[in-house]
Design a protein around this motif. Structure first.
Motif, PDB file in Angstrom:
ATOM      1  N   TYR A 176       0.843  -1.211   0.000  1.00 33.66           N
ATOM      2  CA  TYR A 176       0.000   0.000   0.000  1.00 33.66           C
ATOM      3  C   TYR A 176       0.872   1.253   0.000  1.00 33.66           C
ATOM      4  CZ  TYR A 176      -2.966   3.698   1.942  1.00 33.66           C
ATOM      5  OH  TYR A 176      -3.611   4.893   2.170  1.00 33.66           O
ATOM      6  N   ARG A 177       1.867   1.275   0.858  1.00 42.45           N
ATOM      7  CA  ARG A 177       2.729   2.462   0.954  1.00 42.45           C
ATOM      8  C   ARG A 177       3.601   2.644  -0.289  1.00 42.45           C
ATOM      9  NH1 ARG A 177       3.610   0.227   6.216  1.00 42.45           N
ATOM     10  NH2 ARG A 177       5.629  -0.531   5.452  1.00 42.45           N
ATOM     11  N   GLY A 178       3.819   1.567  -1.023  1.00 44.55           N
ATOM     12  CA  GLY A 178       4.709   1.631  -2.176  1.00 44.55           C
ATOM     13  C   GLY A 178       6.152   1.353  -1.822  1.00 44.55           C
ATOM     14  N   ASP A 179       6.393   0.820  -0.613  1.00 45.74           N
ATOM     15  CA  ASP A 179       7.762   0.475  -0.221  1.00 45.74           C
ATOM     16  C   ASP A 179       8.318  -0.627  -1.116  1.00 45.74           C
ATOM     17  OD1 ASP A 179       7.280   2.249   1.816  1.00 45.74           O
ATOM     18  OD2 ASP A 179       7.057   0.711   3.373  1.00 45.74           O
ATOM     19  N   VAL A 180       7.450  -1.598  -1.456  1.00 44.25           N
ATOM     20  CA  VAL A 180       7.827  -2.710  -2.324  1.00 44.25           C
ATOM     21  C   VAL A 180       6.661  -2.987  -3.263  1.00 44.25           C
ATOM     22  CG1 VAL A 180       9.346  -3.765  -0.589  1.00 44.25           C
ATOM     23  CG2 VAL A 180       6.944  -4.457  -0.706  1.00 44.25           C
ATOM     24  N   GLU A 181       6.955  -3.595  -4.390  1.00 44.37           N
ATOM     25  CA  GLU A 181       5.905  -4.078  -5.285  1.00 44.37           C
ATOM     26  C   GLU A 181       6.454  -5.297  -6.034  1.00 44.37           C
ATOM     27  OE1 GLU A 181       3.118  -5.463  -6.624  1.00 44.37           O
ATOM     28  OE2 GLU A 181       2.565  -3.645  -5.549  1.00 44.37           O
ATOM     29  N   PRO A 182       6.212  -6.480  -5.471  1.00 46.80           N
ATOM     30  CA  PRO A 182       6.811  -7.694  -6.028  1.00 46.80           C
ATOM     31  C   PRO A 182       6.110  -8.244  -7.265  1.00 46.80           C
ATOM     32  CG  PRO A 182       5.472  -8.238  -4.114  1.00 46.80           C
ATOM     33  CD  PRO A 182       5.473  -6.740  -4.221  1.00 46.80           C
ATOM     34  N   ASP A 184       3.254  -6.232  -9.431  1.00 47.16           N
ATOM     35  CA  ASP A 184       2.714  -5.321 -10.439  1.00 47.16           C
ATOM     36  C   ASP A 184       3.743  -4.288 -10.897  1.00 47.16           C
ATOM     37  OD1 ASP A 184       0.042  -6.401 -10.639  1.00 47.16           O
ATOM     38  OD2 ASP A 184      -0.243  -5.686  -8.587  1.00 47.16           O
ATOM     39  N   ARG A 185       3.389  -3.579 -11.967  1.00 48.99           N
ATOM     40  CA  ARG A 185       4.333  -2.683 -12.643  1.00 48.99           C
ATOM     41  C   ARG A 185       4.633  -1.426 -11.844  1.00 48.99           C
ATOM     42  NH1 ARG A 185       1.658  -1.615 -18.326  1.00 48.99           N
ATOM     43  NH2 ARG A 185       3.269   0.001 -18.292  1.00 48.99           N
ATOM     44  N   VAL A 186       3.691  -0.981 -11.050  1.00 43.21           N
ATOM     45  CA  VAL A 186       3.810   0.287 -10.336  1.00 43.21           C
ATOM     46  C   VAL A 186       3.538   0.048  -8.858  1.00 43.21           C
ATOM     47  CG1 VAL A 186       2.908   2.639 -10.143  1.00 43.21           C
ATOM     48  CG2 VAL A 186       3.035   1.534 -12.392  1.00 43.21           C
ATOM     49  N   ALA A 187       4.289   0.719  -7.996  1.00 43.47           N
ATOM     50  CA  ALA A 187       4.082   0.613  -6.552  1.00 43.47           C
ATOM     51  C   ALA A 187       3.205   1.761  -6.063  1.00 43.47           C
ATOM     52  CB  ALA A 187       5.419   0.633  -5.820  1.00 43.47           C
ATOM     53  N   GLY A 188       2.429   1.494  -5.019  1.00 48.82           N
ATOM     54  CA  GLY A 188       1.586   2.526  -4.432  1.00 48.82           C
ATOM     55  C   GLY A 188       0.154   2.070  -4.300  1.00 48.82           C
ATOM     56  N   HIS A 189      -0.754   3.039  -4.196  1.00 53.02           N
ATOM     57  CA  HIS A 189      -2.161   2.707  -3.996  1.00 53.02           C
ATOM     58  C   HIS A 189      -3.058   3.728  -4.692  1.00 53.02           C
ATOM     59  CE1 HIS A 189      -1.086   5.341  -0.525  1.00 53.02           C
ATOM     60  NE2 HIS A 189      -2.269   5.888  -0.759  1.00 53.02           N
ATOM     61  N   ILE A 190      -4.340   3.413  -4.762  1.00 56.98           N
ATOM     62  CA  ILE A 190      -5.321   4.325  -5.339  1.00 56.98           C
ATOM     63  C   ILE A 190      -5.468   5.523  -4.397  1.00 56.98           C
ATOM     64  CG2 ILE A 190      -7.738   4.598  -6.012  1.00 56.98           C
ATOM     65  CD1 ILE A 190      -7.776   1.617  -6.683  1.00 56.98           C
ATOM     66  N   PRO A 191      -5.344   6.729  -4.905  1.00 53.57           N
ATOM     67  CA  PRO A 191      -5.458   7.901  -4.028  1.00 53.57           C
ATOM     68  C   PRO A 191      -6.765   7.903  -3.228  1.00 53.57           C
ATOM     69  CG  PRO A 191      -4.618   8.548  -6.166  1.00 53.57           C
ATOM     70  CD  PRO A 191      -5.013   7.108  -6.290  1.00 53.57           C
ATOM     71  N   GLY A 192      -6.629   8.108  -1.931  1.00 54.81           N
ATOM     72  CA  GLY A 192      -7.785   8.137  -1.046  1.00 54.81           C
ATOM     73  C   GLY A 192      -8.118   6.819  -0.402  1.00 54.81           C
ATOM     74  N   ALA A 193      -7.494   5.727  -0.876  1.00 53.48           N
ATOM     75  CA  ALA A 193      -7.767   4.414  -0.300  1.00 53.48           C
ATOM     76  C   ALA A 193      -7.171   4.309   1.104  1.00 53.48           C
ATOM     77  CB  ALA A 193      -7.206   3.308  -1.180  1.00 53.48           C
ATOM     78  N   VAL A 194      -7.742   3.404   1.897  1.00 55.67           N
ATOM     79  CA  VAL A 194      -7.327   3.182   3.281  1.00 55.67           C
ATOM     80  C   VAL A 194      -6.669   1.816   3.386  1.00 55.67           C
ATOM     81  CG1 VAL A 194      -8.138   2.942   5.660  1.00 55.67           C
ATOM     82  CG2 VAL A 194      -9.214   4.616   4.127  1.00 55.67           C
ATOM     83  N   SER A 195      -5.513   1.742   4.017  1.00 60.61           N
ATOM     84  CA  SER A 195      -4.817   0.467   4.179  1.00 60.61           C
ATOM     85  C   SER A 195      -5.558  -0.424   5.171  1.00 60.61           C
ATOM     86  CB  SER A 195      -3.387   0.705   4.668  1.00 60.61           C
ATOM     87  OG  SER A 195      -2.703  -0.528   4.821  1.00 60.61           O
ATOM     88  N   PRO A 270      -3.828   7.920 -11.579  1.00 60.41           N
ATOM     89  CA  PRO A 270      -3.036   8.481 -10.464  1.00 60.41           C
ATOM     90  C   PRO A 270      -2.618   7.408  -9.473  1.00 60.41           C
ATOM     91  CG  PRO A 270      -5.354   9.000 -10.189  1.00 60.41           C
ATOM     92  CD  PRO A 270      -5.223   8.388 -11.556  1.00 60.41           C
ATOM     93  N   VAL A 271      -1.474   7.623  -8.869  1.00 61.46           N
ATOM     94  CA  VAL A 271      -0.908   6.688  -7.889  1.00 61.46           C
ATOM     95  C   VAL A 271      -0.449   7.482  -6.676  1.00 61.46           C
ATOM     96  CG1 VAL A 271       0.979   5.079  -7.418  1.00 61.46           C
ATOM     97  CG2 VAL A 271      -0.186   5.000  -9.636  1.00 61.46           C
ATOM     98  N   ALA A 272      -0.798   7.013  -5.492  1.00 66.91           N
ATOM     99  CA  ALA A 272      -0.346   7.628  -4.247  1.00 66.91           C
ATOM    100  C   ALA A 272       0.643   6.676  -3.557  1.00 66.91           C
ATOM    101  CB  ALA A 272      -1.522   7.920  -3.324  1.00 66.91           C
ATOM    102  N   THR A 273       1.570   7.227  -2.815  1.00 69.09           N
ATOM    103  CA  THR A 273       2.524   6.429  -2.047  1.00 69.09           C
ATOM    104  C   THR A 273       2.595   6.974  -0.625  1.00 69.09           C
ATOM    105  OG1 THR A 273       4.364   7.792  -2.798  1.00 69.09           O
ATOM    106  CG2 THR A 273       3.900   5.793  -4.067  1.00 69.09           C
ATOM    107  N   GLY A 274       3.232   6.186   0.231  1.00 66.15           N
ATOM    108  CA  GLY A 274       3.395   6.603   1.611  1.00 66.15           C
ATOM    109  C   GLY A 274       2.230   6.191   2.481  1.00 66.15           C
ATOM    110  N   PRO A 275       2.320   6.414   3.787  1.00 67.39           N
ATOM    111  CA  PRO A 275       1.244   6.060   4.698  1.00 67.39           C
ATOM    112  C   PRO A 275       0.032   6.935   4.484  1.00 67.39           C
ATOM    113  CG  PRO A 275       2.906   7.329   5.860  1.00 67.39           C
ATOM    114  CD  PRO A 275       3.463   7.053   4.496  1.00 67.39           C
ATOM    115  N   GLN A 276      -1.103   6.427   4.917  1.00 71.61           N
ATOM    116  CA  GLN A 276      -2.331   7.209   4.747  1.00 71.61           C
ATOM    117  C   GLN A 276      -2.330   8.396   5.712  1.00 71.61           C
ATOM    118  OE1 GLN A 276      -4.624   3.717   5.432  1.00 71.61           O
ATOM    119  NE2 GLN A 276      -5.334   4.365   7.402  1.00 71.61           N
TER     120      GLN A 276
END
Length: 278
Positions: A176-182, A184-195, A270-276
């Motif tokens: 979710y944070r985008g620290d790793v992505e084993p 898929d092509r892009v790391a991160g999450h949908i903007p506004g989503a909750v982990s 759009p892609v968001a990264t980091g903690p919510q």
């Protein structure tokens, strides 16, 4: 009807006058295939269902596990013995994700009585249940899908829901944070989503938390009976488990089947990264 069933309750139902049909949906991300495990020993009377080929369409732009072709899915379910009026119980190797995918698909397609064996095959054997290598002789079922019984999200709907309601990301927190992505092509999450990692819905042995504890967990994330809730994951499998956990807690939720594997495959989303936030 409760969406899950205990091993002891299933044992009682199987000796009744109208036993449920059992679907063995053992599967693991990245393998090994589930059929050899099924052939080595399964619940008596269980029919094997393959997640990759029968509970999903071919991987592609719509994700790694998109919705299957409806006619192909219907034919697979009828071959397995699924009938409109017969109760169904799905189980897997204990994680619950694959069985939840079968639960969600059959419920979405209009089947009125599909449950998941809580704790899967390990719970069955721990309760004294036997296994067999005998192939069942189930007659062909008469199930005819009527899709739409559970809510379904497309990509644009998921994005909008993240803004106006609660969109839960069921993947591991580090993905979710985008620290790793084993995968898929892009790391991160949908903007506004909750982990909301799916693993937190269950105990270490795969049993769902009690309904009240699940309700507390989801309420802390903003997901309540009064909220509009959606769920996604990597490819719509672990998210089905989260939708099931929400159902156990009495909270309806929509599934974004394409999930991150579809979202990240299309350029320009759009892609968001980091903690919510907060």
């Amino acid at each position: 009807m409760n969406a899950i069933i205990t091993a002891s309750d299933l044992m009682s139902e199987l000796v009744g006058d109208q036993p449920p049909l059992l679907l063995d949906v053992r599967w693991q991300l990245g393998g090994p295939p589930g059929r050899p495990a099924y052939e080595a020993g399964h619940l008596p009377g269980a029919v094997y269902v393959d997640l990759d080929t029968e509970l999903a369409g071919p991987a592609g732009p719509a994700g790694r596990h998109p919705l299957p072709d409806l006619s192909a899915f219907a034919a697979a379910m009828r071959r397995a013995g699924v009938g409109r009026e017969r109760r169904v119980v799905a189980y897997d190797g204990g994680q619950g994700w694959a069985a939840a995918r079968a639960w969600w698909l059959l419920r979405w397609a209009g089947h009125p009585s599909i449950r998941v064996l809580d704790g899967g095959l390990p719970a069955w054997t721990a309760n004294g249940g036997s296994l067999t290598t005998d192939a069942p002789a189930e007659p062909e079922g008469d199930f005819v899908p009527e899709p739409g019984a559970l809510p379904l999200l497309e990509a644009d709907h998921a994005a909008a829901l993240a803004r106006r309601g609660v969109l839960l990301d069921a993947r591991a927190a580090e993905r979710y944070r985008g620290d790793v992505e084993p995968i898929d092509r892009v790391a991160g999450h949908i903007p506004g989503a909750v982990s909301a990692p799916t693993v937190d819905n269950a105990t270490g042995d795969g049993h769902f938390l009690p309904a009240d504890r699940l309700a507390e967990r989801f309420a802390a994330l903003g997901a309540t009976r009064d909220a509009e809730v959606g769920v996604y994951c990597g490819s719509g499998v672990s998210a089905a488990h989260e939708v099931l956990a929400l159902a156990v807690a009495g909270i309806p939720a929509a599934l974004y089947v394409g999930s991150w594997s579809e979202w990240s495959a299309a350029g320009g989303r759009p892609v968001a990264t980091g903690p919510q936030p907060g």
